[in-house]
Scaffold this motif. Structure first.
Motif: not given
Length: 290
Positions: A240-253, A276-290
């Protein structure tokens, strides 16, 4: 020898006898017609109940003559201004406020040197403007009147009234206070001040409530945004990749690990502290989008 002058009274009597004899022998042609005497009577300036809006010299020659005398440009500016003031007052009594405004304006155009007369013209025009609903124009007029005559109580009363209509409650209170310094027992000012002060307090209370509500909503939205988590999955669905709230759609794409499926960008939006959020991310590697 004493010279005798002609008897003037005798001559006058002879002339009157000749006139009466002529009147008896010839019908009078200058009278009203029986079938329309009321309309003709109304055309006589002395008996007019209401002057016509437009004076036609051919239709009303007598009235046109009187008007030319009254509004003679050779008279002094003060005399002309007074004439227009009186005309405006007559229109005001008839509740023809538009014509009253025009008359008072014409009086002010004469630019007479009498400050008291000009103050009255401004104040009276303000009253006419007030009844027409032109509260800001009325306020401008009473302000001008007050500059010419600072102790003009009528101008101050009407100014406070205009501020009330314009919902300038604090200014209405100030004008009332100014008037009460001139006459502390003026009933209208006392009543208006009490009303304006009450409305001012109510307005200030409503402003405080609105600000508190706005701040509460801002805090709620801020907390909600802080709780929201946005993710996207890699192509394999294992990371999973966590997207900052201030990111634009273009930046993420443009991220190298983002894949568009079926031409529709997809994201997972959830509340971070939810089960739901805790169960969904359990066992998955989470990255932070910069």
């Amino acid at each position: 020898m004493e010279q005798w002058e002609p008897d003037a009274d005798a001559d006058a009597d002879d002339a009157m006898d000749a006139f009466l004899e002529k009147f008896q022998n010839e019908p009078y042609s200058g009278g009203f017609h029986e079938d329309q005497w009321e309309e003709e009577f109304e055309k006589v300036p002395l008996f007019m109940r209401k002057a016509p809006s437009e004076i036609d010299p051919n239709e009303n020659p007598d009235l046109a003559c009187l008007q030319s005398i009254i509004f003679d440009e050779e008279r002094s500016p003060e005399e002309q201004a007074k004439t227009y003031k009186n005309e405006g007052n007559d229109y005001f009594k008839e509740k023809d406020y538009k014509k009253a405004v025009i008359s008072y304006s014409e009086g002010l155009k004469k630019k007479c040197t009498d400050p008291d007369l000009n103050a009255v013209l401004y104040t009276n025009r303000a009253a006419a403007q007030y009844y027409l609903g032109n509260f800001r124009s009325a306020l401008n007029d009473v302000t001008a009147a007050k500059k010419l005559k600072p102790c003009h109580l009528k101008a101050i009363i009407r100014g406070a009234l205009c501020h009330l209509e314009l919902k300038n409650f604090a200014e209405a209170v100030n004008w009332c206070d100014e008037g009460l310094q001139i006459d502390a027992r003026e009933k209208k000012l006392l009543e208006m001040r009490a009303k304006a002060d009450k409305l001012k307090r109510t307005e200030q209370r409503d402003i405080r409530k609105a600000k508190m509500k706005e701040k509460k909503e801002q805090n709620h939205n801020k907390a909600l945004l802080q709780a929201v988590k946005i993710y996207f999955e890699d192509d394999g669905g294992t990371e999973l990749y966590r997207v900052p709230l201030k990111s634009t759609l273009l930046h993420v794409l443009q991220h190298p690990r983002y894949f568009v499926k079926a031409l529709i960008p997809a994201f997972l939006v959830c509340v971070g502290a939810s089960g739901f959020s805790k169960n969904y991310v359990r066992g998955k590697k989470v990255h932070q989008v910069k």
